[in-house]
Design an enzyme around this catalytic site. Sequence first.
Site, short mmCIF file in Angstrom:
data_model
loop_
_atom_site.label_atom_id
_atom_site.label_comp_id
_atom_site.label_asym_id
_atom_site.label_seq_id
_atom_site.Cartn_x
_atom_site.Cartn_y
_atom_site.Cartn_z
N VAL A 16 0.80 -1.09 0.14
CA VAL A 16 0.09 0.02 0.01
C VAL A 16 0.91 1.13 0.01
O VAL A 16 0.74 2.14 -0.65
CB VAL A 16 -1.23 -0.08 1.31
CG1 VAL A 16 -1.72 1.52 1.45
CG2 VAL A 16 -1.97 -1.03 1.10
N THR A 122 -5.42 -0.55 7.81
CA THR A 122 -6.86 -1.07 8.09
C THR A 122 -6.66 -1.29 9.64
O THR A 122 -6.09 -2.28 10.04
CB THR A 122 -7.27 -2.24 7.39
OG1 THR A 122 -7.02 -2.24 5.75
CG2 THR A 122 -8.71 -2.71 7.57
N GLU A 149 -4.38 -6.06 -4.85
CA GLU A 149 -2.84 -6.35 -5.23
C GLU A 149 -3.22 -6.87 -6.90
O GLU A 149 -4.17 -7.50 -7.10
CB GLU A 149 -2.30 -7.24 -4.63
CG GLU A 149 -1.81 -6.61 -3.33
CD GLU A 149 -1.27 -7.73 -2.08
OE1 GLU A 149 -0.63 -8.86 -2.75
OE2 GLU A 149 -1.15 -7.29 -1.17
N ASN A 204 -14.71 -5.36 3.12
CA ASN A 204 -13.92 -6.55 2.79
C ASN A 204 -14.68 -7.61 3.36
O ASN A 204 -14.68 -8.88 2.86
CB ASN A 204 -12.62 -6.52 3.60
CG ASN A 204 -11.48 -5.81 2.79
OD1 ASN A 204 -11.79 -5.67 1.58
ND2 ASN A 204 -10.18 -6.00 3.26
N LEU A 246 -18.61 -13.45 -7.82
CA LEU A 246 -19.51 -14.85 -7.55
C LEU A 246 -18.76 -15.94 -8.40
O LEU A 246 -19.38 -16.79 -9.08
CB LEU A 246 -20.79 -14.39 -8.19
CG LEU A 246 -21.78 -13.68 -7.38
CD1 LEU A 246 -23.29 -13.57 -8.16
CD2 LEU A 246 -21.99 -14.38 -6.00
N CYS A 256 -5.47 -9.46 3.03
CA CYS A 256 -6.69 -8.68 3.70
C CYS A 256 -7.86 -9.57 4.02
O CYS A 256 -8.04 -9.21 5.15
CB CYS A 256 -6.97 -7.62 2.67
SG CYS A 256 -5.73 -6.44 2.46
N1 LIG Z 1 -1.93 -5.15 0.52
C1 LIG Z 1 -3.30 -4.83 0.15
O1 LIG Z 1 -3.81 -5.12 -0.76
C2 LIG Z 1 -4.04 -3.86 1.11
C3 LIG Z 1 -5.09 -3.39 0.43
C4 LIG Z 1 -5.78 -2.36 1.07
C5 LIG Z 1 -5.39 -2.10 2.60
N2 LIG Z 1 -4.34 -2.78 3.05
C6 LIG Z 1 -3.95 -2.37 4.26
O2 LIG Z 1 -2.84 -1.52 4.40
C7 LIG Z 1 -2.01 -1.77 5.45
C8 LIG Z 1 -0.55 -2.21 4.78
O3 LIG Z 1 -0.63 -3.33 4.05
P1 LIG Z 1 0.56 -3.75 3.08
O4 LIG Z 1 0.26 -5.19 2.51
O5 LIG Z 1 1.06 -2.70 2.40
O6 LIG Z 1 1.75 -4.30 4.21
P2 LIG Z 1 3.12 -4.60 4.20
O7 LIG Z 1 3.47 -5.59 5.19
O8 LIG Z 1 3.41 -5.04 2.74
O9 LIG Z 1 4.11 -3.17 4.37
C9 LIG Z 1 3.96 -2.77 5.71
C10 LIG Z 1 5.36 -2.08 5.61
O10 LIG Z 1 5.35 -1.17 6.83
C11 LIG Z 1 6.70 -1.05 7.31
N3 LIG Z 1 6.78 -0.72 8.87
C12 LIG Z 1 6.45 -1.47 9.75
N4 LIG Z 1 6.48 -0.88 10.95
C13 LIG Z 1 6.85 0.61 10.32
C14 LIG Z 1 7.21 1.90 11.22
N5 LIG Z 1 7.01 1.92 12.48
N6 LIG Z 1 7.61 2.76 10.34
C15 LIG Z 1 7.86 2.74 9.05
N7 LIG Z 1 7.48 1.66 8.28
C16 LIG Z 1 7.03 0.31 9.40
C17 LIG Z 1 7.24 -2.58 7.04
O11 LIG Z 1 8.64 -2.74 7.32
C18 LIG Z 1 6.42 -2.95 5.81
O12 LIG Z 1 7.53 -2.57 4.66
C19 LIG Z 1 -2.24 -3.00 6.30
O13 LIG Z 1 -3.08 -2.29 7.17
C20 LIG Z 1 -3.28 -3.61 5.35
O14 LIG Z 1 -4.42 -4.25 5.94
C21 LIG Z 1 -3.72 -3.49 2.42
#
Ligand SMILES: NC(=O)c1ccc[n+]([C@@H]2O[C@H](COP(=O)([O-])OP(=O)(O)OC[C@H]3O[C@@H](n4cnc5c(N)ncnc54)[C@H](O)[C@@H]3O)[C@@H](O)[C@H]2O)c1
Length: 436
Positions: A16, A122, A149, A204, A246, A256
Amino acid sequence: MSEQKDTVGVIGVGWVGLVTAACFAELGHPVIARDILQEKVDALSKGDVAIHEPGLDDLIRRNAERLTFTTDMDELLGGARLLFVCVDTPPTYSGDADLSRVRAVVQELPEDSDHVLIMKSTVPAGTGESIRRDMPGLSYVSCPEFLKEGTAVKDFMNPDRVVVGADAGDEGAAAAVESLYRPLGGEILRTDVASAEMIKLASNAFLATKISFINEIANVCEEVGADVGQVAKGMGLDERIGTSFLRAGIGYGGSCFPKDVSALKMLAGNTGYHFQLLTAVIEVNELQKRRVVGKLEKHLGSLIGKRVALLGLAFKPDTDDMREASSLVLAARLQGEGAEVVAYDPVASERAAELLGSVEMATSATEALEGADAAVLVTEWGEFAELDWAAAAGRMNRALIVDGRNFLDPKALTEAGFEYEGIGQTVSSPRPAAAS
Ligand SMILES: NC(=O)c1ccc[n+]([C@@H]2O[C@H](COP(=O)([O-])OP(=O)(O)OC[C@H]3O[C@@H](n4cnc5c(N)ncnc54)[C@H](O)[C@@H]3O)[C@@H](O)[C@H]2O)c1
């Protein structure tokens, strides 16, 4: 002279955060993106994108001058007022969302911070309120992310809707976030913070419910000789229902749906409300993957010593994300039954190999199918539709396929010499003739 755009700060550059950073840079904003992983920051600073996400590398390369990657929180706080929080919120053992990374970010902010914290991670409803209580000077906006993704860049740049949640006193911060998103078009919905948080979880959970619903319909179709593809099409033509989500299969996975459905169920439970529907959605999803084993046994009998090829390992096509992928459960179940498992994925094999130590990794679908007693299509990668299935049938020990995504053409596969089993289809088990 072109107008100077606000600098955007991004905290956490995973799926994200990286997409958020790259897309705002593409819109002309200087972006400072901070992660705690030095290795990741070093790689990104050199233009190396470690994740497979169509279009993302190009965007990062094209906007390299506007993108700064750093591990230094002070550099971020000094350079940007608008801070998008994109850190991970994985599930805890209790099924609740783990907010430790979100809290770590808040703790690094100065007490008198005049930054705007924009929550993209989230989080359960109530998170924003508790952060605001602890940091009364901070402006707080909830702006949940809805990208998928595999199409993340396209989704970010063409949003169906942008939800901007802010409470009294943060109207200016909300307006600043709205103006960042306005060039993208799409409806901007202004809500309070708790409602914005709930919109993400409820969206979701609803999509996951649709998937588990059609999977249960598929299972009934198998019992009564109906075809779930035709049933879904007939249902979807009703505009109140719609066709998306569906498609019957072996269930949802990914970073997610599983965690967000669980987090919403637990959030409700923590307030004393038992969310019965989501309990069933989760259970149906768990059992759906396991039905593949029964389908294989129907043809092969015991799976002990049988070689089963898994085609596709990522939780969905066009990504190498293995989080909560159905392939992980399936491989373990098949090995538990004594099968020898070989697997192939066009892009996720490297990540998968770290998680599936005892599974043999093939370098192509053809190699995986060589000498196999059965194949299971787990992820609907485009290249599997293009495979020469007649040649593949000739290389297998037994040309049996379970199409876990109803992705392949059953007629073509049968003509290629396969015994074909889909989900909720009746191809290999035609209706018994009526008794005379
Ligand atoms: N992946 C998806 O498709 C998607 C879609 C919508 C929402 N989300 C939500 O978005 C959020 C992130 O998801 P993601 O898939 O990108 O996660 P991810 O695990 O791919 O990335 C998270 C990043 O945050 C970094 N991080 C952790 N603690 C940190 C800090 N204190 N300071 C700076 N960086 C830090 C990690 O090193 C990592 O690189 C989650 O809450 C997820 O539920 C994800």
